[in-house]
Write an enzyme that holds these catalytic residues in place. Structure first.
Site, PDB file in Angstrom:
ATOM      1  N   GLN A 115       0.652  -1.272   0.242  1.00  9.35           N
ATOM      2  CA  GLN A 115      -0.020   0.063   0.121  1.00  9.35           C
ATOM      3  C   GLN A 115       1.036   1.018   0.010  1.00  9.35           C
ATOM      4  O   GLN A 115       0.286   2.334  -0.624  1.00  9.35           O
ATOM      5  CB  GLN A 115      -1.074   0.037   1.176  1.00  9.35           C
TER       6      GLN A 115
ATOM      7  N   ARG B 117      17.419  -1.656  10.012  1.00  9.87           N
ATOM      8  CA  ARG B 117      15.980  -2.630   8.798  1.00  9.87           C
ATOM      9  C   ARG B 117      16.370  -1.883   7.328  1.00  9.87           C
ATOM     10  O   ARG B 117      15.599  -3.067   6.570  1.00  9.87           O
ATOM     11  CB  ARG B 117      14.557  -1.626   9.269  1.00  9.87           C
TER      12      ARG B 117
ATOM     13  N   TYR C 200      21.717  -2.013  20.775  1.00 15.87           N
ATOM     14  CA  TYR C 200      22.724  -2.400  20.215  1.00 15.87           C
ATOM     15  C   TYR C 200      22.999  -1.979  18.982  1.00 15.87           C
ATOM     16  O   TYR C 200      22.442  -1.275  18.483  1.00 15.87           O
ATOM     17  CB  TYR C 200      22.112  -4.098  19.604  1.00 15.87           C
TER      18      TYR C 200
ATOM     19  N   ASP D 254       3.892 -11.043  10.730  1.00 17.22           N
ATOM     20  CA  ASP D 254       2.907 -10.491  11.686  1.00 17.22           C
ATOM     21  C   ASP D 254       1.361 -10.091  11.677  1.00 17.22           C
ATOM     22  O   ASP D 254       0.445  -9.572  12.055  1.00 17.22           O
ATOM     23  CB  ASP D 254       3.299  -8.547  11.604  1.00 17.22           C
TER      24      ASP D 254
END
Length: 389
Positions: free
Chosen positions: A32, A105, A209, A287
């Site tokens: 989307q 990411r 981290y 998810d």
């Protein structure tokens, strides 16, 4: 081979697309979003996820873009004293069959996009699915349509595909939000020595981290907050808000928060485990199937495991509906246990000082044994042995 439509171009969706293409499937990915940007901060990759990425040929690129988290440390929120530590690095790789890495990411997403080889169809928000014996017709908000033999819903917590597969349900608000950000390592006291670092305190905790080869420190700082209900990767706040939320904590924590290049904030939601993930031609992944709170650091790894299992079962000689059922039977018990465990971890990490913290700290001495079943898991071996719970 069958044509597969993957709804969602996040880590889970692209991992599934790559795994399916490696098996010879024709795959198209729809998302989307109107553009793909560097939203997000760090994610961690453990042995079970890296086993899949290595099998897909992505291991070298992922290792090059990551930081190896060479130890785990738990610190007291005020004094900064370490009350539990354990080596990671080579110990972890020998024990669990792969490294434990921190990766930005956006870096990981770019590796997956390059491996996928095509551009996802952007600006395609799925609004309806019509399933028939001949396939699935999909309708998008922009008015376009397409047809596929199989549909994989990897469209996240607010999944449209989930609504097609299961009973309507609501996202569960944890009454907690988190601050996330990235800080140049030279602005963090002792940042060049960070591995997987926790600061635990009453009602709050912080995890940090390194990512991007150690150039940046990624942090996630969790606070109870029933008022902040915005669940969005793009929500921003001032670094001062995060510092204020951790007022009085150890200077390493407050300095880290104060020096963020940009601070995001979002509310934490999950959902109750689903009874079923699949229909005859439609299934869920990541998810969309099992949204987790981040307190076990397993959302990314579980989506990657899902991708490997789904591609393997779809390639088999099983009828399509049975292949999807086998995939679901393999994945559902494991992800359910991790989902529920992630909820429990938040409470464990935020107990008050005194006897509750002392008891928690004593339990942490057995951490490698407690989490071994998560990290040592081999999805390929599980499929070979038919270890479907």
């Amino acid at each position: 081979m069958a044509r597969v439509a993957v709804i969602g171009s996040g880590i889970g969706g692209l991992s599934a697309a790559i795994a399916l293409r490696a098996k010879g499937f024709e795959v198209d990915v729809y998302d989307q979003a109107s553009e793909l940007s560097e939203i997000g901060a760090g994610v961690s990759l453990g042995g079970s996820g890296m086993r899949v990425l290595d099998a897909l040929g992505l291991g070298p690129a992922v290792r090059e873009a990551s930081a190896n988290l060479h130890r785990i440390e738990f610190h007291h929120w005020l004094s900064g004293d370490i009350f539990y530590q354990h080596p990671m690095g080579s110990w972890y790789e020998q024990r669990f069959g792969g490294p434990f890495l921190g990766i930005h990411r956006a870096d990981f997403h770019q590796i997956l996009l390059s491996a996928y080889g095509d551009k996802p169809h952007l600006g395609h928000r799925c609004v309806a699915l019509r399933e028939s014996p001949d396939g699935v017709d999909l309708e998008f908000a922009n008015g376009s349509t397409t047809h596929a033999d199989v549909v994989v819903g990897a469209d996240g917590l607010r999944s449209t595909v989930r609504a097609h597969v299961g009973e309507p349900d609501e996202a569960v608000f944890s009454a907690m939000s988190c601050f996330r950000g990235l800080v140049p390592v030279d602005r963090v006291p002792g940042g060049d020595r960070f591995g997987l670092t926790f600061f635990l305190g009453p009602g709050r905790h912080l995890v940090a981290y390194p990512v991007r080869g150690g150039e940046l420190i990624n942090f996630v700082a969790y606070v109870p907050d029933p008022e902040w209900t915005q669940e969005s990767w793009s929500a921003r706040c001032a670094p001062e808000d995060a510092v204020a939320a951790f007022h009085g904590w150890n200077p390493v924590v407050t300095t880290l928060l104060a020096n963020a290049v940009e601070t995001g904030r979002w509310a934490l939601y999950d959902r109750e485990p689903l009874r079923t993930w699949s229909t005859g031609r439609v299934t869920l992944l990541g998810d969309a199937a099992h949204p987790m709170l981040p307190h076990a650091g397993q959302g990314t790894n579980q989506a990657i495991e899902d991708a490997a299992a789904l591609a393997t079962y779809l390639e088999s000689d099983l009828p399509l509906h049975e292949a999807l059922q086998r995939y679901e039977r393999l994945r559902k018990p494991r992800t359910r246990q991790i989902q529920l465990g992630s909820r429990a971890n938040a409470t464990c990490f935020q107990v008050p000082d005194g006897p509750p913290a002392d008891e928690r700290n004593a339990r942490l001495q057995g951490l490698p044994q407690m989490v071994g079943w998560i990290h040592e898991y081999d999805v390929y071996a599980a499929m070979e042995t038919g270890s479907e719970a």
